[in-house]
Design an enzyme around this catalytic site. Sequence first.
Site, PDB file in Angstrom:
ATOM      1  N   GLY A 129      11.833 -10.211   0.635  1.00 22.06           N
ATOM      2  CA  GLY A 129      12.542  -9.539   1.741  1.00 22.06           C
ATOM      3  C   GLY A 129      12.920 -10.544   2.824  1.00 22.06           C
ATOM      4  N   ARG A 181      17.097 -24.274   9.118  1.00 27.18           N
ATOM      5  CA  ARG A 181      17.692 -25.288  10.009  1.00 27.18           C
ATOM      6  C   ARG A 181      16.712 -26.444  10.245  1.00 27.18           C
ATOM      7  NH1 ARG A 181      17.102 -25.931  15.458  1.00 27.18           N
ATOM      8  NH2 ARG A 181      18.805 -26.947  16.589  1.00 27.18           N
ATOM      9  N   ARG A 203      15.087 -11.021  -5.388  1.00 28.55           N
ATOM     10  CA  ARG A 203      13.852 -10.948  -6.168  1.00 28.55           C
ATOM     11  C   ARG A 203      14.249 -11.268  -7.601  1.00 28.55           C
ATOM     12  NH1 ARG A 203      12.951  -6.464  -2.328  1.00 28.55           N
ATOM     13  NH2 ARG A 203      11.351  -7.205  -0.881  1.00 28.55           N
ATOM     14  N   CYS A 204      13.388 -11.951  -8.344  1.00 26.74           N
ATOM     15  CA  CYS A 204      13.770 -12.446  -9.668  1.00 26.74           C
ATOM     16  C   CYS A 204      12.618 -12.290 -10.645  1.00 26.74           C
ATOM     17  CB  CYS A 204      14.183 -13.917  -9.547  1.00 26.74           C
ATOM     18  SG  CYS A 204      14.529 -14.712 -11.111  1.00 26.74           S
ATOM     19  N   GLY A 230       7.082 -14.521   1.108  1.00 26.81           N
ATOM     20  CA  GLY A 230       5.736 -13.959   1.190  1.00 26.81           C
ATOM     21  C   GLY A 230       4.855 -14.403   0.031  1.00 26.81           C
ATOM     22  N   ASP A 231       3.772 -13.670  -0.167  1.00 26.90           N
ATOM     23  CA  ASP A 231       2.792 -14.026  -1.201  1.00 26.90           C
ATOM     24  C   ASP A 231       3.417 -14.203  -2.588  1.00 26.90           C
ATOM     25  OD1 ASP A 231       0.575 -14.152   0.384  1.00 26.90           O
ATOM     26  OD2 ASP A 231      -0.141 -12.130  -0.074  1.00 26.90           O
ATOM     27  N   GLY A 232       4.332 -13.272  -2.946  1.00 26.46           N
ATOM     28  CA  GLY A 232       4.977 -13.345  -4.261  1.00 26.46           C
ATOM     29  C   GLY A 232       5.747 -14.650  -4.394  1.00 26.46           C
ATOM     30  N   SER A 233       6.477 -14.995  -3.358  1.00 24.71           N
ATOM     31  CA  SER A 233       7.269 -16.227  -3.380  1.00 24.71           C
ATOM     32  C   SER A 233       6.352 -17.455  -3.480  1.00 24.71           C
ATOM     33  CB  SER A 233       8.125 -16.312  -2.116  1.00 24.71           C
ATOM     34  OG  SER A 233       8.909 -15.148  -2.012  1.00 24.71           O
ATOM     35  N   THR A 286       7.966 -13.149   6.398  1.00 30.77           N
ATOM     36  CA  THR A 286       7.976 -11.715   6.103  1.00 30.77           C
ATOM     37  C   THR A 286       7.712 -10.948   7.393  1.00 30.77           C
ATOM     38  OG1 THR A 286       6.783  -9.885   5.053  1.00 30.77           O
ATOM     39  CG2 THR A 286       5.560 -11.922   5.308  1.00 30.77           C
ATOM     40  N   ASP A 328       6.177  -8.315   7.515  1.00 28.73           N
ATOM     41  CA  ASP A 328       4.975  -7.485   7.324  1.00 28.73           C
ATOM     42  C   ASP A 328       3.671  -8.086   7.875  1.00 28.73           C
ATOM     43  OD1 ASP A 328       6.520  -5.610   6.091  1.00 28.73           O
ATOM     44  OD2 ASP A 328       5.849  -6.052   4.058  1.00 28.73           O
ATOM     45  N   ASP A 338       1.617  -9.812   6.399  1.00 27.62           N
ATOM     46  CA  ASP A 338       0.554  -9.514   5.426  1.00 27.62           C
ATOM     47  C   ASP A 338       0.178 -10.728   4.575  1.00 27.62           C
ATOM     48  OD1 ASP A 338       2.953  -9.606   4.085  1.00 27.62           O
ATOM     49  OD2 ASP A 338       2.526  -7.898   2.780  1.00 27.62           O
ATOM     50  N   GLY A 394       6.436  -1.476   6.134  1.00 23.93           N
ATOM     51  CA  GLY A 394       5.112  -1.952   5.729  1.00 23.93           C
ATOM     52  C   GLY A 394       4.612  -1.101   4.576  1.00 23.93           C
ATOM     53  N   ARG A 395       5.012  -1.517   3.366  1.00 18.45           N
ATOM     54  CA  ARG A 395       4.656  -0.740   2.182  1.00 18.45           C
ATOM     55  C   ARG A 395       3.150  -0.816   1.934  1.00 18.45           C
ATOM     56  NH1 ARG A 395       9.358  -1.128  -1.538  1.00 18.45           N
ATOM     57  NH2 ARG A 395       8.875  -3.340  -1.603  1.00 18.45           N
ATOM     58  N   LYS A 445       0.077  17.483  27.409  1.00 16.95           N
ATOM     59  CA  LYS A 445       0.895  16.325  26.980  1.00 16.95           C
ATOM     60  C   LYS A 445       2.289  16.807  26.605  1.00 16.95           C
ATOM     61  CE  LYS A 445      -2.151  12.665  25.666  1.00 16.95           C
ATOM     62  NZ  LYS A 445      -1.962  11.254  25.359  1.00 16.95           N
TER      63      LYS A 445
HETATM   64  P1  ADP Z   1       7.360 -11.731  -1.203  1.00 16.91           P
HETATM   65  O1  ADP Z   1       7.575 -13.174  -1.418  1.00 16.91           O
HETATM   66  O2  ADP Z   1       7.939 -11.255   0.080  1.00 16.91           O
HETATM   67  O3  ADP Z   1       5.920 -11.323  -1.408  1.00 16.91           O
HETATM   68  P2  ADP Z   1       7.996 -10.578  -3.797  1.00 16.91           P
HETATM   69  O4  ADP Z   1       6.595 -10.209  -4.109  1.00 16.91           O
HETATM   70  O5  ADP Z   1       9.080  -9.607  -4.109  1.00 16.91           O
HETATM   71  O6  ADP Z   1       8.232 -10.930  -2.270  1.00 16.91           O
HETATM   72  O7  ADP Z   1       8.274 -11.950  -4.558  1.00 16.91           O
HETATM   73  C1  ADP Z   1       9.504 -12.604  -4.420  1.00 16.91           C
HETATM   74  C2  ADP Z   1       9.834 -13.327  -5.702  1.00 16.91           C
HETATM   75  O8  ADP Z   1       8.846 -14.330  -5.954  1.00 16.91           O
HETATM   76  C3  ADP Z   1       9.839 -12.483  -6.966  1.00 16.91           C
HETATM   77  O9  ADP Z   1      11.025 -11.752  -7.154  1.00 16.91           O
HETATM   78  C4  ADP Z   1       9.681 -13.542  -8.025  1.00 16.91           C
HETATM   79  O10 ADP Z   1      10.891 -14.196  -8.284  1.00 16.91           O
HETATM   80  C5  ADP Z   1       8.713 -14.526  -7.357  1.00 16.91           C
HETATM   81  N1  ADP Z   1       7.344 -14.227  -7.797  1.00 16.91           N
HETATM   82  C6  ADP Z   1       6.575 -13.186  -7.445  1.00 16.91           C
HETATM   83  N2  ADP Z   1       5.391 -13.202  -8.081  1.00 16.91           N
HETATM   84  C7  ADP Z   1       5.430 -14.282  -8.897  1.00 16.91           C
HETATM   85  C8  ADP Z   1       4.513 -14.856  -9.850  1.00 16.91           C
HETATM   86  N3  ADP Z   1       3.325 -14.316 -10.092  1.00 16.91           N
HETATM   87  N4  ADP Z   1       4.892 -15.982 -10.483  1.00 16.91           N
HETATM   88  C9  ADP Z   1       6.098 -16.541 -10.232  1.00 16.91           C
HETATM   89  N5  ADP Z   1       6.993 -16.048  -9.366  1.00 16.91           N
HETATM   90  C10 ADP Z   1       6.675 -14.948  -8.710  1.00 16.91           C
HETATM   91  O1  F6P Z   2       8.338  -7.060   2.757  1.00 17.99           O
HETATM   92  C1  F6P Z   2       9.179  -6.653   3.773  1.00 17.99           C
HETATM   93  C2  F6P Z   2       9.622  -5.226   3.557  1.00 17.99           C
HETATM   94  O2  F6P Z   2      10.562  -4.919   4.557  1.00 17.99           O
HETATM   95  C3  F6P Z   2       8.514  -4.188   3.523  1.00 17.99           C
HETATM   96  O3  F6P Z   2       8.047  -3.823   4.796  1.00 17.99           O
HETATM   97  C4  F6P Z   2       9.194  -3.062   2.808  1.00 17.99           C
HETATM   98  O4  F6P Z   2       8.254  -2.237   2.175  1.00 17.99           O
HETATM   99  C5  F6P Z   2      10.038  -3.780   1.794  1.00 17.99           C
HETATM  100  O5  F6P Z   2      10.288  -5.070   2.300  1.00 17.99           O
HETATM  101  C6  F6P Z   2      11.334  -3.096   1.505  1.00 17.99           C
HETATM  102  O6  F6P Z   2      12.009  -3.785   0.521  1.00 17.99           O
HETATM  103  P1  F6P Z   2      13.515  -3.440   0.115  1.00 17.99           P
HETATM  104  O7  F6P Z   2      14.414  -4.035   1.142  1.00 17.99           O
HETATM  105  O8  F6P Z   2      13.686  -4.087  -1.221  1.00 17.99           O
HETATM  106  O9  F6P Z   2      13.648  -1.961   0.079  1.00 17.99           O
END
Ligand code: ADP
Ligand code: F6P
Length: 323
Positions: free
Chosen positions: A15, A25, A76-77, A106-109, A129, A131, A133, A174-175, A218
């Site tokens: 996100g 930058r 996202r990929c 974020g964590d996924g990235s 992010t 969030d 988080d 904030g999912r 209130k």
């Molecule tokens: P965020 O980075 O905000 O947590 P996502 O969880 O959607 O968002 O992750 C973003 C991208 O990071 C995913 O679409 C994917 O390409 C990559 N990613 C997520 N988890 C993994 C993983 N376990 N291994 C490799 N790439 C990942």
């Molecule tokens: O991770 C940021 C965030 O905005 C979360 O708060 C929300 O749950 C999610 O992304 C929404 O994602 P999308 O834009 O794919 O609906």
Amino acid sequence: MAKEINTIGVLTSGGDAPGMNAVIRAVVRQSLFKGKKVKGIKRGYAGLLNEEIIDMNAKSVSDTISRGGTILQTARCKEFETPEGQQLGADICRKHGIDAVVVIGGDGSFRGAQKLAARGINTIGVPGTIDLDIACTDYTVGFDTAVNTAMEAIDKIRDTSTSHERCSIIEVMGRGAGHIALWCGLANGAEEVLLPEKYDYDEQRLINQVLNARKIGKQHYIIINAEGIGDSQGLAKRIEEATGVETRASILGHMQRGGSPTCKDRVYATTMGAMAVDLLCEGKSNRVVAHSGGTFVDFDIDEALAMQKGVDENMYQISKSLV
Ligand code: ADP
Ligand code: F6P
């Protein structure tokens, strides 16, 4: 002796968040300052696999510090979550002469960055992010802007809620994490905050509280509901039916992800982007930049991903005691 870095790539993933442009930058300009070449990878890991790679210079990031979103776009990929996708990504980096990548997300990235690092491409993560988080850091790029945007919107809803003597449920993003909801709870002086980390789904308690608030005079009842709990329209209907108090739900949605970054987001994002480049130039890899204990630090990505974080317990208690 670590191989010298000549070309640094930068991508945004997951996100988007206000302040990501300020990180890009800083990465571009700090890389140039250190005598490195810099390439932008468009659309996160999806763009890497599609070889959407552009040369960047100081001018590429002119007039971007105040802009929301990300000039590199984000995506996202799924393919990058597979070992084949990760190997292809590392091979494409090498093909384009990219020795190192700054991953803003974020964590996924960061999991993606970890996989690239394991395949010989040096990586540094920058927490981006709204969030908040990410466990290793008390600051993430975009949170400050998002929470200020939500706060201002909630102030406006509170005005009309008071005029009509209504109960208002405002759903914030904030999912999986209630940080935005909790901060708004304190900043907006809400009567109730519903957080995925804490909510017990006891609607009767909520209903009793709305009735009690009405009894003591209130003029409104503001409930901030985190997206992770959701169902704000349904909850509004049930509260109105049970209490007779007119209740409306507003879902703030993606407005929280846009807009010009606050001063704090610009300054912290800039500091983190420059620090990511400095770390790469020191030969570091598989690390994430963080803000902790009042200062900017860095952690091993594996350790950072193993950390856990909940909402701030003290803030949560205060949100309950000040109503
Ligand atoms: P965020 O980075 O905000 O947590 P996502 O969880 O959607 O968002 O992750 C973003 C991208 O990071 C995913 O679409 C994917 O390409 C990559 N990613 C997520 N988890 C993994 C993983 N376990 N291994 C490799 N790439 C990942
Ligand atoms: O991770 C940021 C965030 O905005 C979360 O708060 C929300 O749950 C999610 O992304 C929404 O994602 P999308 O834009 O794919 O609906």
